[in-house]
Structures are given as structure tokens and as C-alpha cells.
Scaffold this motif. Structure first.
Motif, PDB file in Angstrom:
ATOM      1  N   GLY A   1     111.739  10.762  19.705  1.00 34.74           N
ATOM      2  CA  GLY A   1     112.618  11.933  19.818  1.00 34.74           C
ATOM      3  C   GLY A   1     113.010  12.493  18.464  1.00 34.74           C
ATOM      4  N   VAL A   2     113.317  11.606  17.539  1.00 30.46           N
ATOM      5  CA  VAL A   2     113.755  12.072  16.218  1.00 30.46           C
ATOM      6  C   VAL A   2     112.578  12.663  15.442  1.00 30.46           C
TER       7      VAL A   2
ATOM      8  N   HIS B   1     111.749  16.078  16.734  1.00 24.41           N
ATOM      9  CA  HIS B   1     112.743  17.157  16.755  1.00 24.41           C
ATOM     10  C   HIS B   1     113.682  17.235  15.556  1.00 24.41           C
ATOM     11  N   ALA B   2     113.638  16.257  14.649  1.00 20.79           N
ATOM     12  CA  ALA B   2     114.512  16.339  13.474  1.00 20.79           C
ATOM     13  C   ALA B   2     113.990  17.414  12.522  1.00 20.79           C
ATOM     14  N   HIS B   3     114.867  17.935  11.685  1.00 14.86           N
ATOM     15  CA  HIS B   3     114.475  18.933  10.693  1.00 14.86           C
ATOM     16  C   HIS B   3     114.737  18.477   9.265  1.00 14.86           C
ATOM     17  N   VAL B   4     115.274  17.293   9.114  1.00 10.91           N
ATOM     18  CA  VAL B   4     115.492  16.701   7.790  1.00 10.91           C
ATOM     19  C   VAL B   4     115.189  15.214   7.914  1.00 10.91           C
TER      20      VAL B   4
ATOM     21  N   MET C   1     120.278  21.664   7.948  1.00  7.04           N
ATOM     22  CA  MET C   1     121.191  20.671   8.511  1.00  7.04           C
ATOM     23  C   MET C   1     121.536  21.009   9.960  1.00  7.04           C
TER      24      MET C   1
ATOM     25  N   CYS D   1     119.783  22.917  12.092  1.00 11.19           N
ATOM     26  CA  CYS D   1     118.584  22.702  12.919  1.00 11.19           C
ATOM     27  C   CYS D   1     118.384  21.209  13.163  1.00 11.19           C
ATOM     28  N   ASP D   2     118.607  20.424  12.106  1.00 14.76           N
ATOM     29  CA  ASP D   2     118.399  18.984  12.210  1.00 14.76           C
ATOM     30  C   ASP D   2     119.334  18.362  13.243  1.00 14.76           C
TER      31      ASP D   2
ATOM     32  N   GLY E   1     118.302  19.547  16.702  1.00 17.94           N
ATOM     33  CA  GLY E   1     117.020  18.943  17.069  1.00 17.94           C
ATOM     34  C   GLY E   1     117.160  17.466  17.394  1.00 17.94           C
ATOM     35  N   ARG E   2     117.905  16.746  16.555  1.00 19.53           N
ATOM     36  CA  ARG E   2     118.113  15.321  16.811  1.00 19.53           C
ATOM     37  C   ARG E   2     118.890  15.104  18.102  1.00 19.53           C
TER      38      ARG E   2
ATOM     39  N   TYR F   1     118.848  16.920  20.706  1.00 17.88           N
ATOM     40  CA  TYR F   1     117.879  17.106  21.787  1.00 17.88           C
ATOM     41  C   TYR F   1     116.930  15.904  21.877  1.00 17.88           C
ATOM     42  N   GLY F   2     116.364  15.519  20.728  1.00 18.07           N
ATOM     43  CA  GLY F   2     115.378  14.434  20.714  1.00 18.07           C
ATOM     44  C   GLY F   2     115.957  13.122  21.214  1.00 18.07           C
ATOM     45  N   VAL F   3     117.170  12.821  20.786  1.00 14.19           N
ATOM     46  CA  VAL F   3     117.773  11.547  21.176  1.00 14.19           C
ATOM     47  C   VAL F   3     118.160  11.578  22.654  1.00 14.19           C
TER      48      VAL F   3
ATOM     49  N   PRO G   1     112.547  22.373  24.472  1.00 13.13           N
ATOM     50  CA  PRO G   1     112.948  22.012  23.104  1.00 13.13           C
ATOM     51  C   PRO G   1     113.557  23.212  22.389  1.00 13.13           C
TER      52      PRO G   1
ATOM     53  N   MET H   1     114.021  27.233  16.901  1.00 13.22           N
ATOM     54  CA  MET H   1     114.973  27.517  15.828  1.00 13.22           C
ATOM     55  C   MET H   1     114.800  28.907  15.217  1.00 13.22           C
TER      56      MET H   1
END
Lengths: 373, 373
Positions: A273-274, A277-280, B263, B265-266, B269-270, B272-274, B351, B354
Motif C-alpha cells: 500500500g505504501v 501510494h506514497a509520494h515521499v 507532503m 500528496c504523501d 496517498g499513504r 489510502y494505501g494503508v 486511488p 493528485m
């Protein structure tokens, strides 16, 4: 071979999965050798180092194994290029930091690397995929024999091969393997394994060797002693101990799946998931999540393309990333670029399907549909 | 109305989005009232409490607003059911902990709740969606007027309404709003906002009121003073301060998107991912990630169904989760169940895209294809 080609290609050990490749990424053997009658590189004056380099470089490049090789003239390379060689384990951090009078020659497969004027006049290494200490030794031993016959390495009947540092005296041999031990780490058993290995004269280090910490469940295990034992004894003991650790890791994984299924699924799921979908993402965090994807692939809950994860472990490192972008990038922007890069590279990786690990949640859902996201 | 029906329905403020609903979840006003000539509940003997309950309960249940209401007889309810009422903000934690001689009546919409023998003989509250302090007051004021005419509340010409605790004396009025302030938290400006609110006599608390900490960027802001001011003055000041905070939050979000896009977006995104892929989630962590999804929805990068997130904030809480599963569940298993529940509920959420936030990564990817995972 130009640097650009080297950079664009994967190393053989990244492309191929070797024996016990689910746990052992690669095996490596390096030999330390010196020319008699010459100061060791650390003591030599620049002209003396240049002389040794001038003598050895043509001989090394003339080896049939080095056809089409890349010659790294470290005094003339960009910082990022040198850092890339370190990230690929082709030169040591110390060697990369040197200026003139030294070089490294890397074969097309990035399996063989011969450093000239590192701590010793020659540091020759072979990396092979999976657990194959003897195979790695065989590859470099052939080269050692040829070079010895040409230049006659410094050798003492009592001490064996003479080296700059006494810790390499004798065989001049350092053998190691890179192990991925998420099961032992998650089960909190890795300390015992390290202690047991230390007791029998093996060193356990992080991903970049001496002085580096374990990262993302990767451990490099190597022999400490080089003196007073036959090469074959050193190699076979290391191979045998690593086989035992591989068994322990397999058992640890099986026990975790049995007794701690939710935690294992959680780590793998979050990793997925991270990364998707993470951005950093820092190198460290990215490696940790990739470690979990790798575990997921080993446990059959994820199906990455062959070699994808082995390649990604290398590609997300700072120099790899900056070279791919074609410029030097500050760490903060690099973390954004790394996250973006991973999103793209993992785009076609389906979400984990945890069913192979069993299902113990009452009223839990059916597995995710593959095209649900 | 049976408990089961209450449990199956959402509260009106969960279903509907009110004014400034992107930032203010709900507004609440409660009035503290007492019968003259009766000991306050904390001092009353059990028979005295029973007498007050016996007098007030039929009158409360006869209110036209309470047609089809749920009667919570707290001495006879299961622990999980009482905890559910607390999680829905329908009774206070203190009231839920009481045994006999007390009750609460909750209307069908879960907008009105009248507690009998809490700290005062009557605690009457109305919750409305969004920022509408005056609307919440209007709803409960009508009931107050009717009940006052029937039982004649304890009132002093100098002090106003008499209450068990002097901090409620006078108007007996506590007005509050639940704000979602991720922008101010991420910009690290929330401390200044709290300090400024405190200075003008407002309290800032966590999601469950007095003595609870801010959780997942939710803050409850309420008046401290009940004495010496007209109701309308208290209500209008609170409304006006909250309007200012809403503006500050909107500005903080805009600035973050402008200056700290990666930051933001991160985090989204996280989140959502988690939530999509974790297998173990505490209430706290789940709320934090849901807060980020909510921010994502507000910023137009996520498109959840209307009300989904408002509903989930409630549904993932411990009692909600256990009642849905039909049994008491230990925290560890509950965290696995919560993760599984969220995976299912968020399965059809696409998802984040952004692009509405701009794109400042050189060489960054095109947005994800919607069906890529």
C-alpha cells in the motif's frame, strides 16, 4: 564498455536467481594480493602508485574474462558515477573516495571486479547469484592463478599472501553472502543468529559491509579469519553456516505464518500500500517495504515479475536514482522522485492475495478482486 | 425504537453535510436543567433518583419530537451498547458508567438526546450537521421551553438556571462544534489557534469532550462560560470564532498545497494505501488515515460516496465494530477485524488522482489509470 552501458545493465546476480535465492541474494569472494617490492598503496607516493597501476591495468584488462570490460578511472569520474559503483558493490566506499593512481575493472556481467590500489595492490572479487560461496571462489580463483603466474604475488612461506592489513594476511580471502532475513527479524531471533555466527569467527554486517548497520532485513555474513586455514575450509564452513541460517529463516517464516498471520499479512499489505501510494520515500523506508514485498513474493501472496524486486533494491538507491534522472538532486526532492519511480515500477503488481497464508478472521472478506482498485 | 434499529441507522449529522461541512462535522448545544426541591443526582439517594426518573421519563417520552424514540435504560444495557451511545455522542461517558436510576431518550434521527440524572436532573442536547450553532440551539430550546412549562426548572433571579456544578450555572448552556483541522495541524499552527480560543473563554478538546486529547485532527471547540451572558451572545461568539477558524483552516490547506504539495500528496496517498492494504489497524491509526482521506476528498483528489467517510469515522470505533460482529472481541483481534472491515468498505474507492493539486516533480508519471490495481 562505457559507463552508460554499465549503468543501463543489471548485474548478473540481479537478473538470475541462484541456489536458495529466496533468502540468499548473492555470494561474493574477494582476494587481496600485492606485488612484491612495492609499497602498499596507503604508504606509496603518488608516482609509485601510478607505476603499480601502469603495470597492473593492462594485465587485468587483457584477461579473457574482462573482454568488453568497464574501466573505472576513479580520479576522473563524477561523484555520482563512483557512488553508483559502490551501490552495485563493484568498488568499496574507500576506493571510490580515492583520487588518482587507482582504478577498477568491471566485467560485462558485473560479476567480476578488480580494484587496483585499493588497500592492497589488487582486490579481486566475484559476485554470483544465490548461495554459492564455492562458485564465487572458483570464478575469482581462476583469475588469481593467471595473474599470479604473470606478476608473482607477494607470498611468504610461513604467512601466505602478504597484505597491507594483517587481518587479511594468509589467504587474503574474504567470502560473504547477502542474506534477506525478514522472518528472523520479525520473530526477534536475529540477535541469537548474529551471536552464534560471531562465536565461530564470522562477521555479520549491513548491506554495505564493514561499519554499516543492517537495513531492511539484509545481512552480510563473512569470514573474519584469513590466516592458518586452507581456503577450502574457510569457504565450506561459511557455506555450511549460511545453509543453517537459511533453514532457520525458513522455519521462522513458517512459524510466523502459523502463529502471527495477521502481523505478516499486515506488513506485506502495508508494504504494498505504501509503495503503491506514497509520494515521499527515503531509501531506508523504501528498502524496508521492498523487503516485505520480497517476503510476500516468497510466501506466494504477491507475483512480481522475475527479478523485479532484486532490480528495485538497487534502482532506488540515491546514485542510481540521480543517474536515471540525469542530474544531481537534493535528498528531499529525491525522496519524492523515488516514490514516483516506485509507483510507476509497481503499477502492474497486483495487490497481495493473502489466501495462501490461510484465513483466521471470523467474518473476514473474500480475497480482493484483482481489478478492484 | 429498539437498540438494534438505533444501531443500524446513521445519525442525521452523519448522513447530511451541513454548512462548512468540509471542515465542521457537527454542531451541538446542550442545556443543563434541574427540578427544584430535589437533590442533585450525585447527592440523591437511590429512591430519590428513581423518583426524579419516574417523574421526568414519561414527560420526555411524550414530547412530539421523541415519537419513536429509543429509551436507554442504562442500568439494564450491555456494556457494548452503552459504549456505542458514547461513541455516537448520545450519552456522556460518565452517564454510561452509571447504574440504576438514570436513563437517556434519543430521537429517531439521533439528533436529540435527553439524559435524565446525569450530573443534573436533565441534560438535553441537539446535534446538527455542519456549522450551525444557532440551529442546534433552536432545536433544543423548543424542547426546553415545553419541559420548563411542564415541570418548572430550578431558577434563581440572580444566578439563572441552577446546576449541580457551578461551571454550568446561569444559562446551563454548552455549545460546541466538531472541527476537522488537518491543514492547521500539518502546518503546525493548531497550537496558536487553541491558545487564541482559550484566551477568549473557549475550550478546545478532543473527539470525546472533556479530558480527551485531539485525535486524528478532530477538535471540539466549546464555550467555557455559562454565567453572566445572554444565550445569544454565547452562541454568536462561538459561531463567529468557528467561522474564523474555518477560514484559517481553508487558508492553511491552500498554503500547504502550494508550498508542500509532496507532503500533502504523501499523507493522502499513504492514508489510502494503508487503509486499503493493512491487516491490523488500531482505532487511532485508522482515524488518522481516514482524516487524510477526508482531506483528500475535500481537495478533490478522492471521490468517496457521499457520507462514506463520516459514517466510517463512527463505524470503526470499538463498540460499533463489536456490535456489528455480534460479539465482544479482544483489542488485538479487533484491530484485525477493523482493517478487514475498512478494506471491504473502501474497496470501490479509486486511488487518489493528485493532478488537481498540480504536479511539480520533474519527469513524474502521468496519473494512475483507474483500473490499474
Amino acid at each position: 564498455m562505457k559507463f552508460k552501458q554499465l549503468f543501463k545493465s543489471s548485474a548478473d546476480w540481479m537478473r538470475r536467481e541462484g541456489p536458495s535465492g529466496d533468502i540468499v541474494l548473492s555470494s561474493r569472494v574477494r582476494l587481496a594480493r600485492n606485488l612484491p617490492g612495492h609499497s602498499y598503496p596507503g604508504w606509496a607516493e603518488p608516482p609509485q602508485r601510478e607505476a603499480v597501476l601502469g603495470e597492473l591495468l593492462p594485465i587485468v584488462e587483457a584477461l579473457p574474462e574482462m573482454k568488453g570490460a568497464f574501466r573505472a578511472e576513479l580520479g576522473e569520474m563524477e561523484l555520482l558515477e563512483k557512488q553508483f559503483l559502490v551501490e552495485r558493490h563493484l568498488v568499496s566506499r574507500e576506493h571510490a573516495a580515492r583520487e588518482g593512481g587507482c582504478a577498477a575493472v568491471v566485467d560485462e556481467d558485473q560479476s567480476l571486479s578488480i580494484m587496483i590500489n585499493e588497500e592492497d595492490h589488487l582486490r579481486m572479487q566475484a559476485i554470483v547469484p544465490g548461495l554459492d560461496i564455492v562458485g564465487a571462489h572458483r570464478a575469482i580463483d581462476q583469475i588469481d592463478t593467471v595473474l599470479d603466474s604473470q606478476v608473482g604475488f607477494a607470498f611468504d612461506d610461513q604467512f601466505g599472501y602478504l597484505t597491507s592489513c594483517p587481518t587479511n594476511l594468509g589467504t587474503g580471502l574474504r567470502a560473504s553472502a547477502m542474506l534477506h532475513l525478514p522472518g528472523l527479524v520479525l520473530a526477534d531471533h536475529v540477535k541469537q543468529v548474529v551471536a552464534a555466527a560471531n562465536k565461530i569467527g564470522l562477521a555479520v554486517r549491513g548491506i554495505y559491509g564493514e561499519g554499516t548497520e543492517a537495513l531492511a532485513n539484509f545481512f552480510q555474513i563473512s569470514n573474519q579469519n584469513t590466516l592458518g586455514e586452507e581456503e577450502s575450509v574457510i569457504l565450506e564452513r561459511l557455506q555450511s553456516v549460511i545453509e543453517q541460517i537459511v533453514t532457520q529463516e525458513r522455519n521462522a517464516r513458517a512459524t510466523l505464518v502459523e502463529e502471527n498471520r495477521a502481523m505478516i499479512c499486515d506488513r506485506i499489505g502495508r508494504g504494498y500500500g505504501v509503495l503503491r501510494h506514497a509520494h515521499v520515500l527515503s531509501s531506508k523506508e523504501a528498502l524496508e517495504h521492498l523487503s516485505m514485498l520480497r517476503l510476500g513474493a516468497d510466501l506466494g501472496v504477491l507475483n512480481p515479475n522475475a527479478g523485479l524486486l532484486r532490480t528495485l533494491f538497487a534502482e532506488i538507491q540515491p546514485a542510481h536514482l540521480q543517474l536515471a534522472a540525469g542530474r544531481t538532486i537534493e535528498p528531499e526532492e529525491r525522496d519524492a522522485l523515488r516514490a514516483d519511480f516506485l509507483q510507476r515500477r509497481l503499477k502492474s503488481l497486483k495487490p497481495p492475495n493473502m489466501l495462501p497464508l490461510g484465513n483466521d478472521i471470523e467474518g473476514a472478506s473474500t480475497p480482493e478482486e484483482e481489478d478492484s482498485e
